[in-house]
Motif scaffolding. Structure first.
Motif, PDB file in Angstrom:
ATOM      1  N   GLY A 137       8.871   7.426  -2.778  1.00  0.00           N
ATOM      2  CA  GLY A 137       8.521   8.839  -2.693  1.00  0.00           C
ATOM      3  C   GLY A 137       9.590   9.773  -3.230  1.00  0.00           C
ATOM      4  O   GLY A 137       9.356  10.982  -3.375  1.00  0.00           O
ATOM      5  N   GLU A 138      10.778   9.250  -3.554  1.00  0.00           N
ATOM      6  CA  GLU A 138      11.828  10.072  -4.144  1.00  0.00           C
ATOM      7  C   GLU A 138      11.470  10.517  -5.555  1.00  0.00           C
ATOM      8  O   GLU A 138      12.003  11.517  -6.050  1.00  0.00           O
ATOM      9  CB  GLU A 138      13.152   9.301  -4.155  1.00  0.00           C
ATOM     10  CG  GLU A 138      13.681   8.922  -2.789  1.00  0.00           C
ATOM     11  CD  GLU A 138      14.041  10.145  -1.952  1.00  0.00           C
ATOM     12  OE1 GLU A 138      14.426  11.174  -2.539  1.00  0.00           O
ATOM     13  OE2 GLU A 138      13.911  10.071  -0.710  1.00  0.00           O
ATOM     14  N   ALA A 139      10.592   9.737  -6.203  1.00  0.00           N
ATOM     15  CA  ALA A 139      10.131  10.128  -7.547  1.00  0.00           C
ATOM     16  C   ALA A 139       9.113  11.246  -7.375  1.00  0.00           C
ATOM     17  O   ALA A 139       7.894  11.051  -7.469  1.00  0.00           O
ATOM     18  CB  ALA A 139       9.521   8.934  -8.281  1.00  0.00           C
ATOM     19  N   GLY A 140       9.606  12.428  -7.122  1.00  0.00           N
ATOM     20  CA  GLY A 140       8.779  13.530  -6.663  1.00  0.00           C
ATOM     21  C   GLY A 140       7.763  14.039  -7.657  1.00  0.00           C
ATOM     22  O   GLY A 140       6.887  14.821  -7.281  1.00  0.00           O
ATOM     23  N   LEU A 141       7.842  13.640  -8.922  1.00  0.00           N
ATOM     24  CA  LEU A 141       6.888  14.121  -9.926  1.00  0.00           C
ATOM     25  C   LEU A 141       5.701  13.187 -10.110  1.00  0.00           C
ATOM     26  O   LEU A 141       4.824  13.454 -10.935  1.00  0.00           O
ATOM     27  CB  LEU A 141       7.598  14.312 -11.272  1.00  0.00           C
ATOM     28  CG  LEU A 141       8.740  15.332 -11.288  1.00  0.00           C
ATOM     29  CD1 LEU A 141       9.354  15.414 -12.684  1.00  0.00           C
ATOM     30  CD2 LEU A 141       8.251  16.714 -10.854  1.00  0.00           C
ATOM     31  N   LEU A 142       5.665  12.086  -9.343  1.00  0.00           N
ATOM     32  CA  LEU A 142       4.581  11.116  -9.496  1.00  0.00           C
ATOM     33  C   LEU A 142       3.216  11.763  -9.271  1.00  0.00           C
ATOM     34  O   LEU A 142       2.996  12.460  -8.275  1.00  0.00           O
ATOM     35  CB  LEU A 142       4.764   9.957  -8.508  1.00  0.00           C
ATOM     36  CG  LEU A 142       5.553   8.745  -8.966  1.00  0.00           C
ATOM     37  CD1 LEU A 142       5.729   7.747  -7.829  1.00  0.00           C
ATOM     38  CD2 LEU A 142       4.887   8.067 -10.161  1.00  0.00           C
ATOM     39  N   LYS A 143       2.300  11.503 -10.203  1.00  0.00           N
ATOM     40  CA  LYS A 143       0.917  11.948 -10.065  1.00  0.00           C
ATOM     41  C   LYS A 143      -0.032  10.786  -9.814  1.00  0.00           C
ATOM     42  O   LYS A 143      -1.108  10.974  -9.253  1.00  0.00           O
ATOM     43  CB  LYS A 143       0.482  12.704 -11.322  1.00  0.00           C
ATOM     44  CG  LYS A 143       1.178  14.031 -11.523  1.00  0.00           C
ATOM     45  CD  LYS A 143       0.607  14.761 -12.734  1.00  0.00           C
ATOM     46  CE  LYS A 143       1.257  16.136 -12.886  1.00  0.00           C
ATOM     47  NZ  LYS A 143       0.690  16.871 -14.054  1.00  0.00           N
ATOM     48  N   SER A 144       0.358   9.580 -10.245  1.00  0.00           N
ATOM     49  CA  SER A 144      -0.497   8.403 -10.071  1.00  0.00           C
ATOM     50  C   SER A 144       0.365   7.216  -9.684  1.00  0.00           C
ATOM     51  O   SER A 144       1.330   6.888 -10.393  1.00  0.00           O
ATOM     52  CB  SER A 144      -1.266   8.095 -11.365  1.00  0.00           C
ATOM     53  OG  SER A 144      -2.037   6.921 -11.231  1.00  0.00           O
ATOM     54  N   LEU A 145       0.013   6.560  -8.569  1.00  0.00           N
ATOM     55  CA  LEU A 145       0.744   5.390  -8.091  1.00  0.00           C
ATOM     56  C   LEU A 145      -0.266   4.320  -7.715  1.00  0.00           C
ATOM     57  O   LEU A 145      -1.030   4.482  -6.766  1.00  0.00           O
ATOM     58  CB  LEU A 145       1.605   5.751  -6.876  1.00  0.00           C
ATOM     59  CG  LEU A 145       2.371   4.592  -6.211  1.00  0.00           C
ATOM     60  CD1 LEU A 145       3.341   3.955  -7.205  1.00  0.00           C
ATOM     61  CD2 LEU A 145       3.106   5.080  -4.974  1.00  0.00           C
ATOM     62  N   ASP A 146      -0.288   3.209  -8.471  1.00  0.00           N
ATOM     63  CA  ASP A 146      -1.237   2.121  -8.226  1.00  0.00           C
ATOM     64  C   ASP A 146      -0.460   0.836  -7.971  1.00  0.00           C
ATOM     65  O   ASP A 146       0.154   0.275  -8.876  1.00  0.00           O
ATOM     66  CB  ASP A 146      -2.178   1.947  -9.422  1.00  0.00           C
ATOM     67  CG  ASP A 146      -3.369   1.058  -9.089  1.00  0.00           C
ATOM     68  OD1 ASP A 146      -3.349   0.416  -8.019  1.00  0.00           O
ATOM     69  OD2 ASP A 146      -4.317   1.009  -9.895  1.00  0.00           O
ATOM     70  N   LEU A 147      -0.502   0.383  -6.711  1.00  0.00           N
ATOM     71  CA  LEU A 147       0.155  -0.864  -6.307  1.00  0.00           C
ATOM     72  C   LEU A 147      -0.871  -1.871  -5.825  1.00  0.00           C
ATOM     73  O   LEU A 147      -0.536  -2.825  -5.121  1.00  0.00           O
ATOM     74  CB  LEU A 147       1.170  -0.577  -5.189  1.00  0.00           C
ATOM     75  CG  LEU A 147       2.218   0.504  -5.477  1.00  0.00           C
ATOM     76  CD1 LEU A 147       3.060   0.764  -4.249  1.00  0.00           C
ATOM     77  CD2 LEU A 147       3.088   0.090  -6.644  1.00  0.00           C
ATOM     78  N   GLY A 148      -2.123  -1.697  -6.192  1.00  0.00           N
ATOM     79  CA  GLY A 148      -3.215  -2.498  -5.661  1.00  0.00           C
ATOM     80  C   GLY A 148      -3.219  -3.940  -6.118  1.00  0.00           C
ATOM     81  O   GLY A 148      -2.651  -4.304  -7.149  1.00  0.00           O
ATOM     82  N   HIS A 149      -3.854  -4.779  -5.295  1.00  0.00           N
ATOM     83  CA  HIS A 149      -4.107  -6.185  -5.615  1.00  0.00           C
ATOM     84  C   HIS A 149      -2.830  -6.958  -5.900  1.00  0.00           C
ATOM     85  O   HIS A 149      -2.657  -7.584  -6.942  1.00  0.00           O
ATOM     86  CB  HIS A 149      -5.090  -6.291  -6.780  1.00  0.00           C
ATOM     87  CG  HIS A 149      -6.402  -5.616  -6.502  1.00  0.00           C
ATOM     88  ND1 HIS A 149      -7.360  -6.174  -5.695  1.00  0.00           N
ATOM     89  CD2 HIS A 149      -6.877  -4.398  -6.862  1.00  0.00           C
ATOM     90  CE1 HIS A 149      -8.384  -5.341  -5.605  1.00  0.00           C
ATOM     91  NE2 HIS A 149      -8.123  -4.251  -6.293  1.00  0.00           N
ATOM     92  N   ASN A 150      -1.911  -6.865  -4.947  1.00  0.00           N
ATOM     93  CA  ASN A 150      -0.717  -7.682  -4.897  1.00  0.00           C
ATOM     94  C   ASN A 150      -0.669  -8.337  -3.514  1.00  0.00           C
ATOM     95  O   ASN A 150      -1.718  -8.578  -2.918  1.00  0.00           O
ATOM     96  CB  ASN A 150       0.523  -6.826  -5.167  1.00  0.00           C
ATOM     97  CG  ASN A 150       0.700  -6.498  -6.637  1.00  0.00           C
ATOM     98  OD1 ASN A 150       1.134  -7.339  -7.408  1.00  0.00           O
ATOM     99  ND2 ASN A 150       0.379  -5.262  -7.031  1.00  0.00           N
TER     100      ASN A 150
END
Length: 935
Positions: A223-236
């Motif tokens: 969450g420190e990467a404050g400019l993130l608009k899309s975060l996909d960590l699915g299917h791991n």
């Protein structure tokens, strides 16, 4: 003498070949000799790049070392000021081969390299051009680890390596690249923990690590990467919970963590992510109630909370926010599905299936006028389908199957003209099928099976020209089939079995070849083409004449069915009155004489007659006449009586399942032993009692701890029953495809099942029995998880069957059936069973069905696995529920054995004894010994 012209041409060709051969050397020499490069160096570097690639479509044909500049070449762009190559885009050019490091380094002005959608292989180059900002190598076959040097490419802005075969860990320090804005590493085989180190100054806007083998906790500082608009960590395979630092991502519009093993309660701070538009938490292990705090996400368009363990009621905000797509399927939510007055009505997709919802479907559901997909299946919803359904004019899919709905199917359903799929099976619907169904002109699938529908099939169904699948089985429909059904040219399934239908089938290519299982158990449906009838005639109903409880009926008709037949009788009562008197007189005299004769005969002979030392029988007499007398034969010396407590032998409530050859019921012998009874639905195809009894005796001698034992049989000319031991653990199909992740079969259990089935087939083949119908639903599991193969050798009971009829009888085995089965000129041997066993191996290890039907495609499992093996991505095919339980080397050997067993040519398949020997070698490595018997 060689002509001078020919000699000159040959020399020129040799010179050109020599220049091409030494091009890589020249590039390296030039690199070492001078620090600066030129336009000509770009030409030379690109020609070297071309020389290492295969170009079957000729995309690079114009790339020549004789050119002065490369700027006009396909896929090449140059900086207009300096004339240097600054971009290379060869997307989907069918290129294969490896990327030469030397050529790429020489292109020192290159800022963008895009080679997606090719077939490039080998490792990633360990160094990139110094000024490259965008790198896209997605959709190739690149392998090996991501080089650590990538984390030092300070100018990199965009990195896309998705859809390759990359392995190993994500390099440390990659998140610290100052200009990096977009990273896509999805669809690889990356493993280990995701490194932390997300700086507050990060420029990262989009991060996609989905569909890998990553594990451990999600980095706490993501969450420190404050400019993130899309975060996909699915299917791991991430565990733990959602890190609280995510709450600080005020710009995040998409959060995807579906398909992991995250657990705990859902944090309420998700509602603080004000910009969130799409939220995917599906397929995890979240528990507790769904927090109302999520209602703070006012911009949510799509939310997927399916396949978790959420409890409590449906959140009020789910139908109140301006959502377009929402799913909470596969949880443990309960209570009443309420629609509030302020419901937004913007929903297009709503999936509430697989929960514990109760109550009725409220009329307010019609306010969702934009709804296209509504799934309420597998709950405990009661009441009627409201007439307000007519307001949902955009609805394409409605699935309310597996509930407790009753009442009539409302005629207003005809107003839903966009409807493509209507599934209402496994309810308690009554009344008739409304004629208005014919106005649903877009309908492709109609399933009203397992209800209590009555009346005739409306002729308006002949207007459903797009219909492909119709299932009206297990109802009480009567009358004849409308001839208008012959107009349905797209039909692939039309199941009307287990109704009260009669008359002729429509005349069309589909109905002329309709499988028997689609029309069985009706009053007398007949084919007008060959004047043959497929309905099942009434069966003898007496099995134990000594029972004080009276005769055991096969299947007592329902009260509504009796009322229907009474109406028919009353309608022709005048005709009956004319001849009734004469018939009654003659009947009474005839029956009296027959009874006197039967009593005299029975006084001279004992009822129980020992047929041999190996089995005994009990004769039974039909109440109608002696010609229909039946014989109950039990193998061994156990009791042949069924329980005398009034337990209905073929009671529908005791039905265990249905197959191509018949229906299976559970019953209990007088000594308390449970048995499974198969009622064959192919009576007219059996030649004689002698041949039937001879084949059954052969099957009764087949005894093995991995085979379901045949304990006896019952015979009359119109009814045959096979009596098996009862196996209580369900079948393999259920354990593979219908169980939760927590209760799925382990690696050891699956290996033992494969071994047990193989040994069973060896035993059958040694006794001259070919199974012919091997599939996962015919492999039962006992209380210890041991496999027991059933339904074997039934084709031998039906000597009149040719291959065409047989293939329709076992159509449910599609995917398991050997290719030679459809060829009349090829002999059917044990190798057919070997083929089916090979498919079974693949099904057990992948967790996939042998054939998967998609909307516009059909996926055959053996083809899918074989392609994965050829492409070196076999791990992708294994059942994800087996993660970490097995050795990939061991799994690879077994899968390859399955593929060998499914060879198209029978002679290339091993026999089952060889298969068992190979499996034993997998279980017991070379050098060790075992005292276990092979079979």
């Amino acid at each position: 003498m060689i002509p001078l012209l020919s000699l000159s041409s040959s020399a020129a060709a040799m010179a050109a070949a020599a220049r091409l051969l030494f091009l890589p050397f020249l590039v390296l020499l030039a690199t070492a000799a001078e620090p600066a490069t030129s336009v000509n160096d770009d030409v030379l570097a690109l020609v070297v790049l071309k020389s290492g690639l295969s170009d079957p479509t000729g995309r690079l044909a114009s790339w020549s070392e004789d050119a002065d500049r490369a700027c006009a070449w396909p896929g090449v762009s140059c900086d207009p000021r300096r004339g240097r190559v600054d971009a290379l885009d060869l997307s989907e050019a069918s290129l294969s081969g490896r990327l030469p490091r030397s050529a790429l380094l020489r292109l020192d002005a290159l800022r963008s390299l895009a080679l997606p959608g090719n077939n490039l292989s080998g490792p990633l180059p360990d160094a990139l051009p110094p000024n490259v900002r965008a790198l896209d190598l997605s959709g190739n076959a690149l392998s090996g680890a991501i080089p650590a040097s990538l984390a030092s490419c300070g100018s990199l802005v965009s990195l896309n390596l998705s859809g390759n075969r990359l392995t190993g860990a994500i390099p440390d320090g990659i998140w610290s690249l100052p200009s990096l804005r977009s990273v896509d590493l999805s669809g690889n085989l990356l493993s280990g923990n995701v490194p932390g180190g997300f700086p507050r100054s990060s420029a990262l806007r989009a991060l996609d690590l989905s569909r890998n083998l990553l594990e451990g906790d999600i980095p706490a500082d993501v969450g420190e990467a404050g400019l993130l608009k899309s975060l996909d960590l699915g299917h791991n395979s991430f565990t733990g919970g959602l890190p609280e630092s995510l709450s600080g991502l005020s710009a995040l519009s998409f959060l995807g963590v579906g398909g992991n093993a995250l657990s705990g309660e859902l944090p309420a701070w998700i509602g603080e992510m004000a910009a969130l538009e799409r939220l995917d938490l599906s397929g995890n292990r979240f528990v507790g109630v769904i927090p109302d705090g999520i209602s703070g996400c006012k911009n949510l368009v799509e939310v997927d909370l399916s396949r978790n363990a959420f409890t409590g009621e449906l959140p009020w905000w789910l139908l109140g926010l301006p959502l377009q797509r929402a799913s909470v399927a596969g949880n443990a939510l309960s209570g009443w599905v309420k629609v509030s007055d302020d419901a937004a009505g913007t929903l297009q997709t709503l999936d509430l299936s697989g929960n514990e919802f109760t109550g009725a479907i409220l009329p307010e559901i019609g306010t969702f006028a934009k709804m296209q997909y509504l799934n309420l299946s597998s709950n405990s919803i009661s009441g009627q389908l409201p007439a307000s359904i007519e307001q949902m004019v955009l609805l394409e899919v409605l699935d309310v199957s597996g509930n407790q709905l009753d009442g009539n199917l409302p005629p207003e359903i005809g107003s839903v003209v966009a409807l493509q799929k209507l599934v209402m099976g496994r309810n308690s619907l009554t009344g008739g099928i409304p004629a208005q169904i014919g106005t649903c002109s877009s309908l492709i699938t109609l399933d009203l099976s397992h209800n209590k529908l009555t009346g005739e099939i409306p002729m308006t169904m002949g207007k459903l020209t797009s219909i492909q699948v119709v299932d009206l089985s297990e109802n009480m429909l009567n009358g004849t089939l409308p001839m208008e059904l012959a107009n349905l040219a797209s039909l692939s399934v039309f199941n009307i079995s287990h109704n009260l239908l009669s008359g002729s089938l429509p005349i069309s290519s589909f109905f002329d070849s309709i499988p028997d299982s689609f029309i069985s158990d009706n009053a007398g449906l007949c084919s007008s083409k060959n004047n043959s009838c497929y309905g099942v005639m009434p069966k003898p109903i007496v099995f134990n004449p000594n029972s004080s409880s009276g005769p055991l009926s096969e299947d007592a008709p329902s009260s509504s069915s009796n009322q229907h037949h009474k109406k028919m009788l009353l309608s022709i009562s005048t005709l009956i009155a004319i001849v009734g008197g004469a018939v009654i007189v003659i009947g009474v005299v005839t029956i009296t004489l027959l009874n006197l004769r039967a009593r005299a005969k029975s006084s001279r002979s004992a009822l129980p007659t020992a047929l041999s030392d190996d089995y005994h029988s009990q004769s039974t007499q039909s109440p109608e006449n002696g010609a229909n007398s039946g014989k109950l034969v039990m193998f061994g010396r156990g009791s042949s009586d069924f329980s005398a407590d009034g337990h209905a032998l073929l009671n529908r409530d005791c039905e265990l399942g249905r197959g191509g050859f018949g229906t299976v019921y559970r019953a209990v012998l007088r000594d308390g032993q449970p048995v499974a009874i198969k009622k064959l639905t192919v009576s007219s195809l059996v030649k004689s009692e002698d041949e039937f009894r001879q084949q059954v005796k052969l099957l009764g001698k087949v005894r093995h701890h991995n085979i379901v034992s045949l304990r006896g049989f019952y015979w009359t000319s119109s009814l045959q029953l096979l009596i098996y031991e009862f196996v209580p653990g369900g079948n393999l199909h259920q354990h593979l495809h219908e169980c939760s992740e927590e209760s799925s079969l382990s690696w050891v259990e699956r290996f033992d099942i494969i071994m047990g089935v193989a040994r069973a087939l060896v035993h059958l083949h040694r006794h001259g029995v070919i199974h012919f119908n091997l599939k996962s639903s015919n492999v039962l599991l006992d209380t210890n998880g041991e496999p027991r193969v059933g339904d074997y050798g039934l084709v031998n009971l039906l000597p009149m069957l040719d291959r065409y009829v047989l293939s329709s009888k076992i159509q449910s085995a599609l995917g398991y059936m050997a290719p030679e089965f459809t060829c009349r000129t090829v002999k059917i041997t044990e190798k057919c069973d070997v083929y089916g066993f090979g498919v079974l191996i693949l099904e057990i290890l992948t967790g996939r069905r042998p054939v998967q039907y998609l909307e516009d495609d059909v996926i055959v499992l053996s083809d899918l696995v074989r392609a994965a093996l050829e492409e070196g991505r076999l791990e992708d095919c294994l059942d994800p529920r087996l993660s970490g339980e097995f050795s990939m080397e061991e799994a690879s050997v077994i899968i390859k054995l399955g593929l060998v067993c499914t060879s198209q040519v029978p002679s290339q398949r091993p026999d089952m004894a060889e298969v068992v020997a190979m499996l034993e070698m997998v279980r017991i490595p070379q050098g060790s010994s075992s005292e276990d018997e092979l079979v």
